[in-house]
Design an enzyme around this catalytic site. Sequence first.
Site, PDB file in Angstrom:
ATOM      1  N   SER A 160       1.104  -1.371   0.152  1.00 56.09           N
ATOM      2  CA  SER A 160       0.155   0.563   0.025  1.00 56.09           C
ATOM      3  C   SER A 160       0.629   1.344   0.531  1.00 56.09           C
ATOM      4  O   SER A 160       1.954   1.176   1.001  1.00 56.09           O
ATOM      5  CB  SER A 160      -0.996   0.185   1.056  1.00 56.09           C
ATOM      6  OG  SER A 160       0.300  -0.126   2.599  1.00 56.09           O
ATOM      7  N   ASP A 161      -0.020   2.231  -0.599  1.00 51.67           N
ATOM      8  CA  ASP A 161       1.105   3.795  -0.592  1.00 51.67           C
ATOM      9  C   ASP A 161       1.218   3.887   0.897  1.00 51.67           C
ATOM     10  O   ASP A 161      -0.471   3.357   1.434  1.00 51.67           O
ATOM     11  CB  ASP A 161       0.634   4.687  -0.641  1.00 51.67           C
ATOM     12  CG  ASP A 161       1.074   5.593  -1.348  1.00 51.67           C
ATOM     13  OD1 ASP A 161       2.020   6.234  -0.816  1.00 51.67           O
ATOM     14  OD2 ASP A 161       0.931   6.678  -2.523  1.00 51.67           O
ATOM     15  N   CYS A 162       1.601   4.864   1.833  1.00 52.48           N
ATOM     16  CA  CYS A 162       1.704   4.673   3.583  1.00 52.48           C
ATOM     17  C   CYS A 162       0.809   5.486   3.628  1.00 52.48           C
ATOM     18  O   CYS A 162      -0.258   6.147   4.110  1.00 52.48           O
ATOM     19  CB  CYS A 162       2.867   5.547   3.685  1.00 52.48           C
ATOM     20  SG  CYS A 162       4.625   5.326   3.186  1.00 52.48           S
ATOM     21  N   ALA A 217      -2.664   3.870   3.559  1.00 55.01           N
ATOM     22  CA  ALA A 217      -3.775   4.244   2.605  1.00 55.01           C
ATOM     23  C   ALA A 217      -5.141   2.527   3.489  1.00 55.01           C
ATOM     24  O   ALA A 217      -6.218   2.971   3.476  1.00 55.01           O
ATOM     25  CB  ALA A 217      -2.973   3.375   0.918  1.00 55.01           C
TER      26      ALA A 217
END
Length: 732
Positions: free
Chosen positions: A279-281, A283
């Site tokens: 995941s993006d941080c 998310a």
Amino acid sequence: MMRLIYLFLTLSFMAVIQVKAQQKPWIDFNGNGVMDVYENPDAETDKRVNDLLSQMTVYEKMQILHEVAPAIPRLGIKKYDHGNEALHGVVRPGKFTVFPMAIALASTWNPDLIFKVSSAISDEARARWNELEQGTLQNAKYSDLLAFWSPTVNMARDPRWGRTPETYGEDPFLTSRIGVSFVKGLQGDDPRYLKVVSTPKHFAGNNEEHNRFRCKAVMSERALRSYYLPAFKALITEGKAQSIMTAYNAINGIPCTANKWLVTDILRNEWGFNGYVVSDCGAPGLLYSDHNYATSPEDAAAISMKAGLDLECSGYCKECFIFRDYLPKAYETGKISESEINSAAFRVLKARFKLGIFDDPALNPYTKIAPSNVGCAEHQQLALETALQSIVLLKNKGNILPLNLKKIKSIAVVGINANSCEFGDYSGVPVNEPVSPYEGILQRAGGKIKVKTVIWDTASIKGPERFSKEKKLAGSSDVVIAVVGINKTIEREGLDRKSLDLPANQMDFIKEIYKSNPKTIVVLVAGSSMTINWIQDNIPAIVNAWYPGEKGGQAIAEVLFGDYNPSGRLPLTYYNSIDDLPPFDDYEVFNGRTYMFSDKKPLYAFGYGLSYSTFKYDGIKINQQQIVAGDTAEICVDIQNTGKYDGDEVVQLYLHNCNASEKVPVKQLKAFRRISLKSGEKQTVSFRLSREDMSYWNNHNDFVLLPGVYNVMIGSSSDDIRQKIDFEVVNK
């Protein structure tokens, strides 16, 4: 008899010694004195991973699904940190070579060169890892060196987007070619081991910063398939990227981190991706806190894992440690199964095995890369060559460039970026002393002519009456080089641009300097396009240097003085006005976005870039006027350097489909070739168009090849077409 027995025992002992010598070394990670399957370097990777998983508890499996994963000593599993960056050089720990920013890499239009750049980056990563005793001495957070969240291959659909400098521009094909090379260079070509893991980001449609945590992008599937996904597909299917990062935004109401159709149906099932999804941080937490898509943190954990997420990067939200803190509760309440946890843990662990973490370092060729590779002379030269190839000459009225040192006695180097080295976002610290534009010009010309500068003082410069020193210096010099532009205070992650103009105080500055000395050359240092209409109308020469890396100043000087003939090409459109753009939140690319669909005349077109030389295009030919559907169209054209300078030309092929009932690009890049020609030299350049190149996504979301006429356009930019030819596709 005794002699025979002795001889037999001796031979048997020697045979055992020989067999042992031929066996590959192994490490007893769990200390049981037996070579388990996961410890056996000769066993199949999948079997090794499954064997290790069979010895882990379900809670241990959940612990490794975090970007900073703890050690599990009883099984010999070391701590592991996924969170490093390498967009244009390794960011941490310590100092590395800083290459030009990603948008500059794209402006080289040279995938082979970018492969060398990313190979150097991963060499430096492994070199530092080896220096740190295979990471044993690496204790800083987000600073391991075997997994990188790079490259960024979101489409730069709108120059207001603050992360445009991280991208490879607005075109899916150019982005895919540069991106595939970057991934391959990072990951290496060893048949057994990965050099590092490349993680393309942000999957998908990530294009706004001001509402980045809750953006709800709306687009047709046709736009998604045609424009936002092709580069990701290429990096997965061709580049074989071993990881991918999901985006914060939602697409048509479903956050990407929870989007099973995107992550499982398309990425895994259609494209065959078998790596891990991170995941993006923060998310997963945003599913609960900002998107209001999950009703609780444990629901967010279950929803994202069921969608296909394997690994969580935490941060930026109130409930950010979703997998670490809430996945156990989701498991205990039956919202997620051990089988689903196993699948995620398998994919995450498999990458570690492919990196050689569970093997004796002696078996891995990348453990032999010496620490002396970091910042070495070869990499410095590569940084310089990349900066040179990336620089775009935008204007050269009266051939004022290149500057003739025999006719100049003094140069004034002024402007906000004259004495600084702007690297752009996600930049490391250079091992070697970086070269500013002023220093580069001074080193190149200072021994022969006077080169003077005035340090830009932002606090004191508020209007035309604050420029007295610069105006005096400009008026007393033969030539002025004004180095202006923007930096991370204007464009970066988390900060979109509200204007495409050069900041007002810099525009005032340029106008005042021009009054003092019309022989003013503007050098732009920036990471995206700008509306510099007054500069284009008045200043005789404009050089776009992007964020050119640690050797940027030297590269700028070599271009200005003619040691290098500029050959960079724009990877995005420069618009005349922000009013030429659709609304920022309009993701339907067909609504006037990019060179493919805009009906507005650009300031500088996609693919544009001048040279000190001239190139003639002639003799376009095609293998046959009728192409049977499924066959390849082969097109060739003659290119001749008709100027007095040796130089590179970027030959660009665009295609138009005349047969579609839907709106299709007026022209779309399908092939390009960067070639080097000496003065007077001619070369025949050949291109091949496949069935896929001729096909498009229609309104029914089918990828189709229609019979009928296709226009081929070959030129020096998207609006400088030199040769045309048509062909017809017919059914068998």
